[in-house]
Design an enzyme around this catalytic site. Structure first.
Site, PDB file in Angstrom:
ATOM      1  N   HIS A   1      11.677 -39.777  28.847  1.00  0.00           N
ATOM      2  CA  HIS A   1      10.777 -38.887  29.588  1.00  0.00           C
ATOM      3  C   HIS A   1      10.521 -39.409  31.008  1.00  0.00           C
ATOM      4  O   HIS A   1      10.565 -38.657  31.982  1.00  0.00           O
ATOM      5  CB  HIS A   1       9.464 -38.779  28.790  1.00  0.00           C
ATOM      6  CG  HIS A   1       8.478 -37.804  29.361  1.00  0.00           C
ATOM      7  ND1 HIS A   1       7.181 -37.741  28.918  1.00  0.00           N
ATOM      8  CD2 HIS A   1       8.587 -36.864  30.325  1.00  0.00           C
ATOM      9  CE1 HIS A   1       6.538 -36.800  29.588  1.00  0.00           C
ATOM     10  NE2 HIS A   1       7.370 -36.254  30.451  1.00  0.00           N
TER      11      HIS A   1
ATOM     12  N   GLU B   1      13.563 -38.810  33.036  1.00  0.00           N
ATOM     13  CA  GLU B   1      13.665 -37.379  33.366  1.00  0.00           C
ATOM     14  C   GLU B   1      12.858 -37.088  34.635  1.00  0.00           C
ATOM     15  O   GLU B   1      13.324 -36.405  35.541  1.00  0.00           O
ATOM     16  CB  GLU B   1      13.153 -36.535  32.192  1.00  0.00           C
ATOM     17  CG  GLU B   1      13.124 -35.038  32.456  1.00  0.00           C
ATOM     18  CD  GLU B   1      11.810 -34.391  32.047  1.00  0.00           C
ATOM     19  OE1 GLU B   1      11.469 -34.419  30.860  1.00  0.00           O
ATOM     20  OE2 GLU B   1      11.124 -33.850  32.938  1.00  0.00           O
ATOM     21  N   HIS B   2      11.640 -37.619  34.705  1.00  0.00           N
ATOM     22  CA  HIS B   2      10.825 -37.422  35.909  1.00  0.00           C
ATOM     23  C   HIS B   2      11.439 -38.135  37.108  1.00  0.00           C
ATOM     24  O   HIS B   2      11.499 -37.593  38.204  1.00  0.00           O
ATOM     25  CB  HIS B   2       9.426 -38.009  35.689  1.00  0.00           C
ATOM     26  CG  HIS B   2       8.506 -37.105  34.949  1.00  0.00           C
ATOM     27  ND1 HIS B   2       7.349 -36.620  35.511  1.00  0.00           N
ATOM     28  CD2 HIS B   2       8.546 -36.602  33.696  1.00  0.00           C
ATOM     29  CE1 HIS B   2       6.716 -35.867  34.631  1.00  0.00           C
ATOM     30  NE2 HIS B   2       7.421 -35.834  33.517  1.00  0.00           N
TER      31      HIS B   2
ATOM     32  N   GLU C   1       6.155 -42.865  38.414  1.00  0.00           N
ATOM     33  CA  GLU C   1       6.385 -41.906  37.319  1.00  0.00           C
ATOM     34  C   GLU C   1       6.070 -42.508  35.954  1.00  0.00           C
ATOM     35  O   GLU C   1       5.643 -41.810  35.047  1.00  0.00           O
ATOM     36  CB  GLU C   1       7.832 -41.413  37.346  1.00  0.00           C
ATOM     37  CG  GLU C   1       8.211 -40.670  38.616  1.00  0.00           C
ATOM     38  CD  GLU C   1       7.354 -39.438  38.865  1.00  0.00           C
ATOM     39  OE1 GLU C   1       7.041 -38.716  37.890  1.00  0.00           O
ATOM     40  OE2 GLU C   1       6.988 -39.211  40.044  1.00  0.00           O
TER      41      GLU C   1
ATOM     42  N   GLU D   1       0.225 -37.856  31.747  1.00  0.00           N
ATOM     43  CA  GLU D   1       0.633 -36.617  31.071  1.00  0.00           C
ATOM     44  C   GLU D   1       0.561 -36.790  29.546  1.00  0.00           C
ATOM     45  O   GLU D   1       0.045 -35.923  28.841  1.00  0.00           O
ATOM     46  CB  GLU D   1       2.067 -36.266  31.499  1.00  0.00           C
ATOM     47  CG  GLU D   1       2.573 -34.938  30.946  1.00  0.00           C
ATOM     48  CD  GLU D   1       4.069 -34.740  31.202  1.00  0.00           C
ATOM     49  OE1 GLU D   1       4.546 -35.078  32.293  1.00  0.00           O
ATOM     50  OE2 GLU D   1       4.759 -34.247  30.277  1.00  0.00           O
TER      51      GLU D   1
HETATM   52 ZN    ZN Z   1       6.691 -34.827  31.808  1.00  0.00          ZN
END
Ligand code: ZN
Length: 437
Positions: free
Chosen positions: A67, A70-71, A145, A167
């Site tokens: 994840h 991905e960011h 991130e 998040e």
């Molecule tokens: Zn995310």
């Protein structure tokens, strides 16, 4: 244009071709000889073109590495050094879809556009982002991130911050997400599905920059990629672009990213967990009860489709017999189910909401008794037919959360392709076969 099997087109060898009447498309699979990339194209007259590149990214811990990566790859790359090319794309492009998604076993970068020039531009930005990201140049990207320490003033305590860290703290605050996380973790304790690819807030700070970069180096290589093209665009120029600008610069390598299956248990396992509620809330009737079963491999086309229909029939139609039995027994205020298919071994789940722990045994009893009765007596034929018709319609329409059709098909193809099975497996005429049974 006519394609010939085994012939090479701009570095891509055509290895499979099939007419898929149900979705009015011609499906093709190409293998890029030099880099080892696989590419699937669905050619049809839909002008809402889709491009996607996915990588198999099974996590071996719950730091949220897939994840965070991905960011991070969308925070600047070789050709697009701006810190936020993604934000600029959102503003300046004619895209109809633009996002990136982390799944428990793969990471997907899809874009869609009706405009040819825009479509090529989006492909360019995404391919550059995943293959040449600036994460090696600027360690700040990982800290921003992923996670970092933050100190607002000397007398305050040091805290953790980070886009993904924050998040995920939000994600785990809803009871449904806690429940479904527990379902996968408890059913697949020894595989990548037992880990949290999104990241568990308490574990995220264990991730090091070194591990983060080596994950990219290992998995974000064309030899571990699944490229997808969909729509009315001309295929040869698309292949040429992907080869000339990107893939021809890579040599094929061996990558072990295989997704391993979980061995079955000897009996039912029980797991209890908790979720947060407000101080002012009453704990009464806040329990979720859930029964979960590993059904089969997602590469078993017949079961994949049949269970999708069965789950709908048992738990979602107005006359759904399992839902009705559970509601009638007053086990809780709401009942729902899920058939999870974007995973190596599919899961059938039944959930009762707003219940209490002492109704657990009754819940098991009613599920078992109802399923046993339906298996013995059979299910009302009209209910089966209605359910098949609704599912058939939804396969054709592919109307899902406002996603472009081509993206829904992409996710469906990945459901078997990622596990080395035929990517078109779930799109053929199985419905007709099921109807006949
Ligand atoms: Zn995310």
């Amino acid at each position: 244009m006519k394609f010939e099997l085994q012939k090479i087109y701009n570095g891509f060898r055509l290895i499979q071709e099939r007419r898929i009447k149900e979705i009015n498309s011609t499906g093709r699979v190409f293998f890029h000889e030099k880099s080892g990339a696989l590419l699937l194209s669905l050619e049809n007259d839909d002008d809402n073109k889709v491009f996607s590149i996915s990588f198999r990214t099974p996590p071996d811990d719950s730091t949220g590495l897939p994840h965070i990566l991905e960011h991070s790859v969308l925070c600047g790359s070789r050709k697009y050094p701006s810190k936020e090319p993604f934000i600029e794309l959102v503003k300046g492009s004619l895209h109809t879809f633009l996002n990136a998604m982390t799944f428990p076993d793969k990471t997907m970068y899809p874009v869609a556009s009706r405009n040819e020039k825009d479509f090529f531009n989006l492909m360019n930005v995404y391919l550059d982002a995943v293959l040449y990201p600036n994460i090696y140049k600027y360690s700040e990207i990982f800290m921003q991130e992923g996670w970092h320490y933050e100190l607002d003033s000397p007398d305050r305590e040091i805290s953790y911050k980070g886009v993904v860290y924050n998040e995920m703290k939000g994600v785990f605050s809803t009871p449904e997400s806690v429940l479904f996380r527990n379902i996968q973790r408890s059913l697949f304790p020894h595989t990548c599905y037992g880990k949290e690819s999104g990241g568990e807030p308490d574990v995220i700070p264990e991730l090091t920059l070194e591990k983060f970069l080596s994950f990219h180096k290992n998995y974000y290589h064309p030899s571990n990629s699944y490229i997808y093209l969909y729509g009315d665009g001309e295929i040869p120029p698309q292949l040429k672009f992907i080869n000339d600008e990107y893939l021809k610069n890579f040599d094929r390598i061996e990558i072990d990213s295989a997704i391993r299956p979980q061995l079955g248990f000897s009996g039912l396992k029980e797991v209890t967990d908790s979720y947060p509620i407000a101080d002012t809330e009453d704990e009464r009737d806040k329990s979720y009860l859930s029964l979960n079963f590993v059904v089969s491999s997602s590469t078993d086309a017949e079961v994949y489709l049949a269970f999708n229909i069965l789950e709908y029939l048992l738990l979602e139609t107005p006359a759904a017999p399992l839902k009705k039995a559970l509601i009638d027994a007053k086990l809780g205020k709401d009942v729902f189910g899920q058939y999870e298919r974007s995973i190596l071994q599919t899961i059938f789940s039944v959930v009762v909401k707003n219940s209490s722990e002492n109704r657990k045994e009754k819940f098991k009893e009613i599920v078992q008794e109802t399923l046993g009765r339906l298996a013995g007596d059979g299910i009302d034929k009209r209910l089966i037919e209605a359910s098949i018709n609704i599912k058939e319609f939804s396969l054709r329409e592919a109307d899902f959360r406002g996603f472009p059709k081509g993206l829904v098909y992409c996710i469906q193809c990945m459901d078997s392709w990622l596990y080395d099975a035929d990517p078109f497996m779930n799109m053929n005429r199985l419905l007709k076969k099921l109807k006949k049974l």
